[in-house]
Design a protein around this motif. Structure first.
Motif, PDB file in Angstrom:
ATOM      1  N   ARG A  20      16.682  -1.518   3.747  1.00  0.00           N
ATOM      2  CA  ARG A  20      15.388  -0.898   3.443  1.00  0.00           C
ATOM      3  C   ARG A  20      14.294  -1.954   3.327  1.00  0.00           C
ATOM      4  N   ASN A  21      13.109  -1.555   3.748  1.00  0.00           N
ATOM      5  CA  ASN A  21      11.936  -2.408   3.587  1.00  0.00           C
ATOM      6  C   ASN A  21      11.147  -1.840   2.406  1.00  0.00           C
ATOM      7  N   ASN A  22      11.123  -2.551   1.294  1.00  0.00           N
ATOM      8  CA  ASN A  22      10.393  -1.999   0.143  1.00  0.00           C
ATOM      9  C   ASN A  22       8.914  -2.388   0.179  1.00  0.00           C
ATOM     10  N   ASN A  50      20.870   3.121  -6.804  1.00  0.00           N
ATOM     11  CA  ASN A  50      21.711   2.266  -5.957  1.00  0.00           C
ATOM     12  C   ASN A  50      23.122   2.152  -6.513  1.00  0.00           C
ATOM     13  N   ASP A  60      20.600  -2.937   8.797  1.00  0.00           N
ATOM     14  CA  ASP A  60      20.444  -1.608   8.201  1.00  0.00           C
ATOM     15  C   ASP A  60      19.994  -1.726   6.751  1.00  0.00           C
TER      16      ASP A  60
END
Ligand code: GLY
Ligand code: MN
Ligand code: MN
Length: 471
Positions: free
Chosen positions: A164-166, A65, A162
């Motif tokens: 992320r789904n972890n 990241n 927008d």
């Protein structure tokens, strides 16, 4: 007894992972953030709740990241610097025994994760270091008893989509899902967004003394960087190297980095307003436009200086530079409490239009927008384009606002004027604190007059003495 002993060993180990020495001591205080939450609450309507999320993390490369940057509104209200958090502020005290008026859900401590991706403040840290007594782990939000329907107003900013789904359910994605489910939000309410914007703009456009101290620091150290580049610059330097000198000096003085991607453009590149490649390998005899400002403990400077790479302005460069300087001076004169914000840009536009006509570059004053396509001022603070009331009944300069004054002229190649003007791009940008009857130029440490720039450019820089191996 043994279990108790092991428990203490565990706590000490966790604490050691967490504790860190030799940190800066001049961050905003927890009292500052608490005061800002109080001020926010005062502006909320009766029977309302505000919901403020952290910013999402962003991918730099595959599984790496970018360094995380906090949502400035959440930072302002808490001082929390980590992702995956949500703050709830209530107008009225809540709970059956009326015990809390705010709750903060944050990342859980996790020794394994902290070894990989860095220290976490955790609930105890949030209580002791941020002074938020009602802090919980993010995983507790889903089942936290709150009936959003009982409030007359839920106040929130744009909800990021927008992200992320972890799949843990406890990250930002999970917190947002829980909020939408609990509050039965299927579509954002524009009135809620407007109220959030209005409250945060009204608070953040006026800097408190603690904020002003950080503003002074970030601008002052950015001026040191600009001055050092003025001394170090030469025709053989690359845009990127000049950018690197700024970066080094920012960090040398304790800044986290830059408040926005640096714009370091020579000649034609200086005519691109938000140029960011900074990759021209040689500046030659062109003008170098440097719009670079540090971020110090969250607060951004925004300073532009335009300098001749070989230390001397040509006649044409000087004429354009002087015109931009005159426009800036004219705007400074009206920088004081009460001036409507639109007057700043109108003043800059008028001076620039008249000057361009005199130089024979335009004939119709309306054409000034061909060469001056932006406006003159914006608020400055935690965001480089900071929050504030630009228009409407609440707009107009007030004491302790910090704004930029940044007129510019950009004449790209093939413009409809004598080609002797082509590829001249000049912006001069200073950071101004508004006072009752005048202003303070926070960036006064870096010269603006062309004569003073030439004088400084004639000096040697420490960077000229540095030797590196050939590769
Ligand atoms: N550095 C961006 C701006 O001057 O607005
Ligand atoms: Mn600016
Ligand atoms: Mn700028």
């Amino acid at each position: 007894m043994k279990q108790l002993f092991l428990f203490f060993v565990f706590l000490i180990t966790l604490n050691q992972i967490h504790s860190q020495e030799n940190l800066p001591t001049d961050y905003l205080s927890k009292e500052f953030h608490k005061g800002r939450r109080e001020a926010f609450r005062n502006l909320m309507p009766a029977n309302s709740v505000a919901v403020i999320f952290s910013y999402p993390e962003r991918v730099f490369s595959k599984d790496i990241n970018y360094n995380f940057h906090q949502n400035p509104d959440l930072y302002y209200l808490t001082g929390y610097k980590e992702p995956d958090a949500v703050l709830l502020i209530f107008k009225e005290t809540q709970g059956t025994d009326q015990t809390y008026n705010e709750v903060f859900f944050i990342r859980e401590r996790n020794a394994g994760k902290e070894m990989w991706t860095g220290r976490r403040l955790g609930v105890e840290g949030a209580k002791s270091q941020l002074g938020i007594s009602t802090a919980y782990n993010g995983k507790d939000f889903k089942d936290f008893a709150i009936d959003f329907k009982k409030f007359d107003k839920i106040i929130y900013d744009n909800i990021p989509v927008d992200i992320r789904n972890n799949t843990t359910g406890f990250d930002l994605f999970g917190l947002i899902q829980s909020f939408k489910t609990k509050a039965e939000i299927t579509k954002e309410d524009p009135a809620s967004l407007e109220l959030f914007r209005s409250i945060t703009s009204t608070l953040r456009e006026i800097k408190t003394p603690e904020e002003m101290e950080l503003m002074r620091k970030t601008v002052k150290l950015s001026c040191v960087a600009h001055n050092e580049v003025m001394k170090a610059i030469g025709p053989n330097m690359s845009e990127n190297e000049a950018d690197g000198i700024h970066a080094y000096i920012h960090r040398r003085y304790g800044a986290e980095g830059e408040g926005y991607p640096p714009i370091v453009g020579a000649g034609a590149n200086g005519c691109i307003l938000h140029y960011g490649d900074n990759n021209s390998t040689k500046i030659d005899n062109q003008l170098l436009l440097m719009d670079v400002g540090s971020e110090y403990h969250g607060y951004s400077a925004d300073v532009t200086r335009t300098i001749p790479a070989n230390g001397k302005f040509t006649e044409e460069q000087k004429a354009i530079y002087q015109l931009v300087y005159d426009a800036q001076e004219a705007v400074f004169k009206i920088c004081k409490e009460g001036t409507p914000l639109v007057d700043l840009n109108n003043t800059a536009k008028e001076v620039l239009a008249n000057g361009l006509i005199k130089l024979g570059i335009i004939t119709d004053p309306k054409d000034v927008k061909l060469y001056y396509p932006h406006s003159c001022s914006h608020f400055l603070g935690l965001d480089v384009h900071d929050k504030g009331n630009f228009s409407g009944p609440k707009s107009g300069l007030k004491e302790n606002m910090v704004i930029t004054v940044e007129p510019g002229i950009y004449i790209p190649a093939n413009s409809k004027c004598d080609k002797k003007w082509w590829n001249i791009g000049v912006r001069i940008e200073d950071d101004i604190a508004i006072k009752k009857d005048s202003y303070e130029n926070l960036s006064a440490d870096s010269p603006r007059k062309w004569q003073d720039i030439e004088k400084l450019a004639a000096q040697k820089s420490t960077f000229n003495e540095m030797k590196f191996p050939k590769i």
